[in-house]
Design an enzyme around this catalytic site. Structure first.
Site, PDB file in Angstrom:
ATOM      1  N   ASP A 169      -4.146  -2.463  18.095  1.00 32.88           N
ATOM      2  CA  ASP A 169      -5.062  -1.350  18.499  1.00 32.88           C
ATOM      3  C   ASP A 169      -6.564  -1.474  17.688  1.00 32.88           C
ATOM      4  O   ASP A 169      -7.494  -1.428  18.198  1.00 32.88           O
ATOM      5  CB  ASP A 169      -4.565  -0.071  18.186  1.00 32.88           C
ATOM      6  CG  ASP A 169      -3.531   0.369  18.903  1.00 32.88           C
ATOM      7  OD1 ASP A 169      -2.811  -0.399  19.559  1.00 32.88           O
ATOM      8  OD2 ASP A 169      -3.103   1.509  18.679  1.00 32.88           O
ATOM      9  N   TRP A 350      -3.816  -3.193  12.262  1.00 33.96           N
ATOM     10  CA  TRP A 350      -3.760  -4.189  12.466  1.00 33.96           C
ATOM     11  C   TRP A 350      -5.040  -4.991  11.913  1.00 33.96           C
ATOM     12  O   TRP A 350      -5.430  -6.266  12.578  1.00 33.96           O
ATOM     13  CB  TRP A 350      -3.982  -4.308  14.179  1.00 33.96           C
ATOM     14  CG  TRP A 350      -2.772  -4.148  14.894  1.00 33.96           C
ATOM     15  CD1 TRP A 350      -2.234  -2.821  15.271  1.00 33.96           C
ATOM     16  CD2 TRP A 350      -1.821  -4.964  15.258  1.00 33.96           C
ATOM     17  NE1 TRP A 350      -1.128  -2.953  15.887  1.00 33.96           N
ATOM     18  CE2 TRP A 350      -0.793  -4.160  16.053  1.00 33.96           C
ATOM     19  CE3 TRP A 350      -1.416  -6.377  15.118  1.00 33.96           C
ATOM     20  CZ2 TRP A 350       0.317  -4.776  16.214  1.00 33.96           C
ATOM     21  CZ3 TRP A 350      -0.297  -6.776  15.570  1.00 33.96           C
ATOM     22  CH2 TRP A 350       0.748  -6.005  16.227  1.00 33.96           C
ATOM     23  N   GLU A 392       7.043   0.360  10.484  1.00 36.09           N
ATOM     24  CA  GLU A 392       6.383  -0.186  11.377  1.00 36.09           C
ATOM     25  C   GLU A 392       5.804  -1.481  11.088  1.00 36.09           C
ATOM     26  O   GLU A 392       5.711  -2.491  11.814  1.00 36.09           O
ATOM     27  CB  GLU A 392       5.278   0.752  11.768  1.00 36.09           C
ATOM     28  CG  GLU A 392       4.545   0.575  13.170  1.00 36.09           C
ATOM     29  CD  GLU A 392       3.552   1.641  13.433  1.00 36.09           C
ATOM     30  OE1 GLU A 392       3.624   2.592  12.552  1.00 36.09           O
ATOM     31  OE2 GLU A 392       2.931   1.554  14.414  1.00 36.09           O
TER      32      GLU A 392
HETATM   33  C1  DGY Z   1      -1.222   4.989  19.547  1.00 40.70           C
HETATM   34  O1  DGY Z   1      -1.210   6.063  20.354  1.00 40.70           O
HETATM   35  O2  DGY Z   1      -1.739   4.694  18.707  1.00 40.70           O
HETATM   36  C2  DGY Z   1      -0.830   3.775  20.547  1.00 40.70           C
HETATM   37  O3  DGY Z   1      -0.823   2.674  19.569  1.00 40.70           O
HETATM   38  C3  DGY Z   1      -1.483   3.596  21.662  1.00 40.70           C
HETATM   39  O4  DGY Z   1      -0.500   2.859  22.302  1.00 40.70           O
END
Ligand code: DGY
Length: 422
Positions: A169, A350, A392
């Protein structure tokens, strides 16, 4: 519950804990990435979930991929989120996306790891899987063809039209394209992600305004592939997508031939993608990189996606020294951005953290191509998950847990790869 720390190096209880997480996140036919933060079926999370399930329930593993494909659009696209049941805890939900697929969904896709992983389910029990694989095969081919038609630039590289499409993201890879967006007409919206996870570990408001603006733009164009691509300020060639699609096509072709299925033009398509990988080689930096398709500007980002070249099937001996460099700088797995990059931020999603599922594709791919450091990546991933839990992602410098807890793909990666010794 399952997040207690094991004594150093004694990870004997971790397999059972990982299975528990998959079972707890199972919503009946599909698995959520984690409770709360991500309450629907996410495309590549789901593919990893199926690999995890395959370790103890192969039937359930197939079901995960079948459920994912039940959301496939007529044009072949498989959405990145499938909204099976309403959940007001997530933003942006189905009304914001405004899509018309067979099941309410987002309007963008995600890296097609499911193509490869379906072939692994088949390999796990070819007799039990043959009919299910054959039923999915034309759908999987159609998805791959959709990428080639709508997400390939003139140099032959696969691009994304939204940072969420890549799955990475807030990677620095998108910074140049994002800076070209003026989101002042985005309107009021309320984020939900920062109610679940500390804001310092999530994308910024600057990013979020642009994420939502891009969704609104495509929705106004009724998600028409041609119109969405035309004049899109966000069009970035992405090694994540390119290498994962390459891998998917290669695995599908081999399995299709073995099963005597119609493989169509897949061999030629794969050869084109192999040639297209050259477009992602940043000659100034000497590694695989992303670039803004609208102006040709390189990201100059040595990311974990740069190291997916081996997973994609390339030999790429010149990438070994880069892997050695980042592993020297970060003790807990391959960071999402090299720690010596000034944009590195150890906990921000990220822009620094290490991710189990990326490490799996890097480590496995490297080992397959005879790169010895592949096994080192597995060992470090085992260590960080074993010590800090099935979260995560992790701070790559300290190993500290970050992001959502009890995460499906981290548990799956443990079962399918990281936790397997010898
Ligand atoms: C979020 O909502 O942060 C997701 O990564 C979208 O896929």
């Amino acid at each position: 519950m399952t997040e207690t720390l094991a004594a150093a190096d004694d990870f004997s209880d971790r397999d059972a804990a990982a299975r528990d997480i998959l079972t707890q996140n199972d919503r009946g036919g599909y698995t959520v990435p984690t409770d709360g933060l991500y309450p629907y079926q996410w495309n590549w999370d789901s593919a990893f979930a199926s690999l995890g399930f395959a370790e103890f329930d192969l039937d359930r593993a197939w079901q995960e991929i079948e459920t994912l494909f039940s959301g496939q659009w007529d044009n072949g696209m498989v959405p990145h989120i499938i909204f099976h049941k309403p959940d007001p805890g997530y933003f942006p939900g189905p009304d914001v996306w405004g899509c018309n697929g067979p099941i309410a969904s987002s309007g963008i896709t995600q890296p097609p790891v499911a193509l490869s992983f379906a072939t692994r389910l088949l390999a796990a029990d070819p007799e039990a899987g043959a009919a299910r694989f054959a039923a999915l095969y034309p759908k999987m081919r159609k998805w791959a063809e959709w990428f080639l038609k709508w997400r390939r630039d003139e140099k032959g590289a696969i691009f994304v039209i939204h940072p969420w499409e890549s799955g990475r993201d807030n990677a620095p890879d998108w910074d140049d394209a994002m800076s070209g967006i003026d989101p002042q007409d985005v309107g009021y919206y309320e984020r939900r992600d920062t109610q679940h996870v500390d804001a310092s570990m999530r994308p910024t408001k600057y990013d979020y305004d642009r994420y939502i603006w891009l969704v609104q733009r495509a929705k106004a164009l009724d998600w028409d592939d041609a119109k969405v691509a035309e004049g899109n300020p966000f069009k970035v060639a992405d090694p994540t997508m390119h290498f994962i699609l390459m891998r998917g096509l290669r695995d599908l072709l081999a399995a299709g031939e073995a099963q005597d299925l119609d493989t169509g033009d897949m061999a030629a398509q794969l050869a084109e993608l192999e040639a297209g990988a050259d477009a992602l080689w940043n000659p100034g930096m000497g590694y695989y990189d992303s670039y803004n398709c609208n102006n040709g500007i390189w990201s100059n980002a040595l990311s974990n996606a740069s190291f997916l070249c081996w997973f994609g099937g390339l030999d790429a001996p010149h990438m070994e020294q880069h892997l050695a460099r980042v592993l020297d700088a970060a003790p807990y797995g391959v960071p999402s951005l090299a720690p010596f990059d000034p944009r590195f931020d150890a906990k921000r999603y990220w822009r620094g953290p290490t991710w189990g599922m990326m490490n799996m594709m890097i480590g496995e791919g490297a080992s397959e191509r005879g790169v010895a450091l592949g096994e080192e990546v597995r060992k470090r991933t085992r260590e960080v998950i074993g010590r800090y839990g099935f979260v995560e992602y992790f701070d790559p410098m300290t190993g500290a847990a970050a992001g959502g807890k009890a995460f499906t793909w981290t548990a799956a990666v443990w079962l399918a790869w990281a936790g397997k010794e010898g």
